[in-house]
Design an enzyme around this catalytic site. Structure first.
Site, mmCIF file in Angstrom:
data_model
loop_
_atom_site.group_PDB
_atom_site.id
_atom_site.type_symbol
_atom_site.label_atom_id
_atom_site.label_comp_id
_atom_site.label_asym_id
_atom_site.label_seq_id
_atom_site.Cartn_x
_atom_site.Cartn_y
_atom_site.Cartn_z
ATOM 1 N N GLY A 268 0.578 -1.021 -0.220
ATOM 2 C CA GLY A 268 -0.021 -0.401 -0.301
ATOM 3 C C GLY A 268 0.546 1.542 0.317
ATOM 4 O O GLY A 268 0.308 2.164 -0.658
ATOM 5 N N GLU A 305 0.490 5.926 7.317
ATOM 6 C CA GLU A 305 2.210 6.102 7.351
ATOM 7 C C GLU A 305 2.181 7.210 7.850
ATOM 8 O O GLU A 305 3.454 7.103 8.457
ATOM 9 C CB GLU A 305 2.597 5.955 5.559
ATOM 10 C CG GLU A 305 2.811 4.937 4.502
ATOM 11 C CD GLU A 305 2.309 3.482 5.740
ATOM 12 O OE1 GLU A 305 2.966 3.418 6.519
ATOM 13 O OE2 GLU A 305 1.416 3.113 4.684
HETATM 14 N N1 PHE Z 1 5.967 -0.922 5.998
HETATM 15 C C1 PHE Z 1 4.426 -0.343 5.216
HETATM 16 C C2 PHE Z 1 3.318 -0.048 6.001
HETATM 17 O O1 PHE Z 1 2.696 -0.854 6.775
HETATM 18 C C3 PHE Z 1 4.726 -2.284 4.556
HETATM 19 C C4 PHE Z 1 5.193 -2.540 3.627
HETATM 20 C C5 PHE Z 1 6.062 -3.349 4.028
HETATM 21 C C6 PHE Z 1 5.175 -1.386 2.819
HETATM 22 C C7 PHE Z 1 6.440 -4.134 3.202
HETATM 23 C C8 PHE Z 1 6.121 -1.645 1.347
HETATM 24 C C9 PHE Z 1 7.146 -3.259 1.323
HETATM 25 O O2 PHE Z 1 2.592 0.929 6.168
HETATM 26 ZN ZN ZN Z 2 2.788 -0.003 8.351
#
Ligand code: PHE
Ligand code: ZN
Length: 882
Positions: A268, A305
């Site tokens: 996402g 985010e």
């Molecule tokens: N850390 C991101 C989220 O949940 C998800 C994600 C994981 C995006 C791995 C790209 C690769 O906000």
């Molecule tokens: Zn996250």
């Protein structure tokens, strides 16, 4: 079978890194096929590591072009290098600088991990281990470094150059057509939060002043020309930043905050420090191209985010087993934000529907795992509904257990004590234990035990004693690798409701004043005194714990809850339970059980409730009218499922409800005619949702009427929500009208990939035998591409996840098709391939014929040579017996 068994990484194997990397200076010379990365890292031995250990750096498909230690070229015998790693055999026992030059080809990078190009834009994705695809590094979340990044590119190709942190010096490099920009991020961070972007981008921006008065520029960068479609995301960002100040006292900490939308993205979005990179479907919105749920998703993902800036970035994870520490907590935070922006009850129902459809399914199958797994072969496969959604439920339960004040104090303590560290779930729980004085060690079982608890309820009323008794027992079924289960701490929010609607005071010694009983063992009995009439219990109000509930209540009692409970979630839940019971009965009996009477009563009760609710909260009314999905019904049946029978039962029930409520639904449609301009706000969206559910039910009752009405709505619609809802209704009514409408839609939105995704998705979800051929045909549509994850998910993902009868075709053609796609994507984009493959995870619950077909496709995949770790891990777990 593959020969190289992937290594299993265990939580208990954790040990600190032998080296630390205090600062990293990167010089990134962008080029479409040969980007050079010069990385100069200040390493030092970690006092907590093994003295004299070699420096072992991770790599992934890298080409080493040069290496120097403290300014001297490193002789060949001093190191070992391969595309997968770089080891300095006897590094100095003191701080030293290592300069490493690598070269990568961003255009050839189809895995979309590391540095790649999306529609001509250079971008990066480093979580979980993509940083090692850019340079050799200690690529683990507990090694935090201060990054300075110089980015250089052709000015014509990439006028915008963005990095983490704050912008520094920038300018042209005379006579070369190239320019550069330097970014410095003062906050130490792990490599997975690193990002750069270079490209031709348009932007919308505005100033933001933080609670302490610091000025920040917030900006959203998109494909030039699409700027107006970024305004809503920018607005959502501003609201998120304000909300985090007001609710959690969290302030933003850099001078700029940039969001960039790209078209090719595996997930996402990504919370890179100060430079979030988004799948453009979670940024771009206009009334003509986005639906109400797109707007809601954009708001939620932008918030998610952004909230990671504290829960994820300022406080990161010690290792990937702690993923839920940032993800579950951040989902909880974004859910709370959305609930504050919208209707809390409606949002909660939405959360629970997702949880049940995705997480409960995962927890009931071969891929079940604890919210904090204790081992993995491929971390990319653990970005799951369990880690995210169940992880959020745990935080929510913690809040219910502790109450508002202690929860808030615990969060503050967590922020203060763990800021700047790579933390664990234990650190998180310790903060709450410290402020509340509570022992949370029993509660912690939620993190380590997989499976969905089943709570069975027995009730007994003694009119002579005016006493009412509720007996609760909990049991969690075994899951792979976990045969034995212990009891979980369950916050049970409950109340008593009179069948006639009067309130009943709950006089019960084991109930807290806020109506919560904390169940800690496998059984509990609650005695209520002074109960003058037989009550109906309303249990797990607001879905206070993520359990499956087995209630000994009859339909009349459930319908009394639907009409009279003060808890909106349980009102909805009661209707769902009545519906579920009759849907399961219908789908599992040969002749069709006599469910008509019960269905009729449900429909009439819904009709009575609608009179008030369609005015008071149309979004809630729309949810009341939405039956459990086929996925939920199949899950409830649990074994030997016949997806066709489920589908028939579901269709029939909708038809009956549509027939019984025809007049009410027509009245609703008349009362919710769109007036004036489109606005994405929750109230307007609720009216549209209700109006469109009404259309859907009317069409189920009378397809000929539905076809006319949907066609009319399609022609008149001034926004994508109404247009798409009409198209979805039409898509399930075979005939010329449908085909004309589909063709027309494709023409109208020919240049709009995100809108065409909806069009792909609707067609892939048609529950008819011709659908698989249609999908085959659509794979050669000019707008389709196997290299774009959104396109693949829209077409193939919709078949696998939104079209149970055609994915689970009795002849196995749906399974074979998905297996072909998985094998095709295995090499080019293993993450997308593995995720599609998880659609097979219910294979053991279908009837024997289908089960055999699914198993043979899984085995076909397992036999393939050169399986990626991602696909190999999912297929092995899906087939495993334990
Ligand atoms: N850390 C991101 C989220 O949940 C998800 C994600 C994981 C995006 C791995 C790209 C690769 O906000
Ligand atoms: Zn996250």
């Amino acid at each position: 079978m593959r020969t190289d068994t992937p290594t299993v990484i265990g939580l208990d194997d954790y040990r600190p890194s032998d080296h630390l990397a205090d600062t990293i200076h990167l010089d990134i010379l962008l080029h479409p096929t040969a980007t050079r990365i010069v990385a100069e890292t200040a390493f030092r031995p970690n006092p907590a590591g093994r003295p004299g250990a070699p420096l072992v750096l991770d790599g992934d498909e890298l080409r080493l072009c040069g290496i120097e230690l403290d300014g001297q070229p490193l002789p060949a015998e001093a190191f070992e290098a391969s595309p997968q790693g770089l080891t300095v055999l006897a590094p100095p026992q003191r701080p030293f600088r290592l300069r490493v030059v690598t070269e990568v080809d961003p255009t050839a990078n189809t895995k979309l991990m590391g540095l790649y190009r999306s529609g001509g834009i250079y971008c990066t994705q480093c979580e979980a281990d993509g940083f090692r695809r850019i340079t050799y590094a200690l690529d683990r979340p507990d090694v935090l470094s201060v990054y300075t990044t110089r980015i250089e590119a052709d000015e014509s190709e990439a006028p915008t150059l963005l990095g983490n942190g704050n912008p520094g010096e920038a300018g042209a490099i005379p006579g070369t057509g190239r320019h550069f920009a330097i970014w410095h991020d003062p906050f130490p961070k792990p490599g997975y939060l690193f990002a750069v972007v270079g490209g031709r981008l348009g932007k919308v921006s505005k100033p933001f002043t933080t609670m302490s008065g610091r000025p920040v520029e917030i900006a959203v960068h998109v494909e030039p020309g699409k700027e107006p479609r970024a305004e809503y995301a920018l607005d959502a960002l501003e609201r998120s930043m304000r909300w985090d100040e007001e609710v959690f006292a969290r302030e933003y900490d850099l001078d700029v905050f940039n969001v960039v939308a790209v078209s090719d993205f595996n997930m996402g979005a990504m919370e890179n420090k100060g430079l979030n990179i988004f799948n453009d479907k979670y940024v771009l919105a206009s009334p003509e191209t986005a639906t109400d749920s797109d707007y809601a998703n954009i708001e939620a993902v932008i918030a998610h985010e952004y909230f990671h800036n504290w829960t994820g970035n300022r406080i990161t994870c010690r290792d990937w087993f702690q993923l839920c520490l940032k993800e579950g907590l951040t989902v909880f935070r974004d859910q709370e934000f959305s609930s504050d922006q919208r209707s809390r009850a409606v949002h909660r129902i939405g959360e629970v529907r997702t949880l049940r459809a995705r997480q409960f399914t995962e927890d009931a199958g071969p891929l079940a795992h604890p919210v904090r797994p204790n081992q993995f072969r491929e971390i990319n496969n653990f970005y799951t509904a369990t880690v995210y959604e169940k992880g959020a439920e745990i935080v929510r339960m913690l809040k219910t257990l502790l109450g508002e004040a202690d929860f808030a104090a615990g969060m503050t303590r967590f922020f203060e004590t763990c800021d700047g560290t790579a933390a664990t779930v234990e650190d998180f729980l310790d903060a709450f234990a410290a402020v509340s004085g509570r022992d949370l060690s029993d509660f912690a079982r939620w993190y380590v035990q997989s499976g969905t608890p089943v709570v069975t309820v027995r009730t007994e009323y003694d009119p002579a004693q005016a006493r009412y008794r509720i007996d609760l027992t909990q049991e969690t079924p075994p899951t792979p690798g976990q045969a034995e289960k212990g009891p979980l701490v369950l916050p049970v929010a409950l109340g008593l409701v009179s069948p006639t609607g009067a309130a009943i005071a709950a006089d019960c010694a084991d109930l807290r004043p806020d109506g919560v009983h904390v169940m800690a063992g496998s059984r509990a009995s609650l005695i209520f005194e002074n109960v003058r009439e037989r009550p109906v219990p309303s249990l797990f109000r607001g879905f206070s714990a993520p359990v499956k509930l087995r209630l000994d209540l009859g339909d009349d009692d459930l319908l009394a809850l639907l009409e009279h409970d003060s808890d909106p979630f349980n009102r909805w839940q009661a209707a769902q339970m009545v519906a579920m019971r009759l849907l399961v009965g219908q789908a599992t009996s040969e002749s069709g059980t006599p469910v008509e009477a019960s269905l009729l009563r449900l429909a009439l009760a819904l009709g009575r409730v609608l009179v008030v609710e369609s005015e008071r909260d149309p979004a809630f009314a729309a949810l009341l009218l939405s039956l459990p999905s086929e996925t939920e019904i199949a899950q409830e049946i649990g074994s030997d499922v016949d997806p066709d029978a489920v589908h028939r039962a579901w269709l029939a029930a909708r038809g009956t409800i549509g027939t019984v409520l025809a007049a009410d639904l027509a009245a609703i449609r008349a009362a919710t005619e769109p007036d004036g301009a489109y606005s994405p706000d929750a109230a307007s969206a609720g009216r549209r949702a209700l109006r469109n559910v009404a259309l859907d039910l009317l069409a189920s009752a009378d397809p000929a009427f539905g076809e006319r009405e949907a066609d009319r709505q399609l022609a008149a619609a001034g926004n994508m929500t109404d247009r798409l809802a009409a198209l979805a209704v039409l898509s399930r009514i075979p005939g010329d009208t449908r085909e004309r409408a589909l063709a027309r839609f494709a023409e109208d939105f020919a240049g709009e990939p995100l809108v065409l995704d909806k069009w792909f998705g609707i067609q892939a979800a048609i529950p008819e035998p011709g659908t698989l051929d249609r999908i085959h045909g659509l794979t050669s549509h000019p707008a389709f591409s196997f290299t774009n994850p959104n396109r693949v998910r829209a077409l193939v993902g919709s078949l696998a996840l939104a079209n149970p009868t055609q994915f689970h075709r009795a002849d196995g053609a749906g399974y074979a098709f998905l297996a072909d796609i998985v094998l095709m994507l295995n090499g080019s984009n293993p993450q997308v391939a593995a995720r599609l493959l998880t659609a097979f995870s219910t294979w053991r619950t279908v009837e024997p014929g289908r089960r055999a077909n699914a198993e043979s496709q899984l085995k076909r995949i397992a036999r393939e040579q050169n399986l990626s770790p991602d696909v190999s891990d999912i297929v092995a777990r899906s087939l495993s017996e334990a």
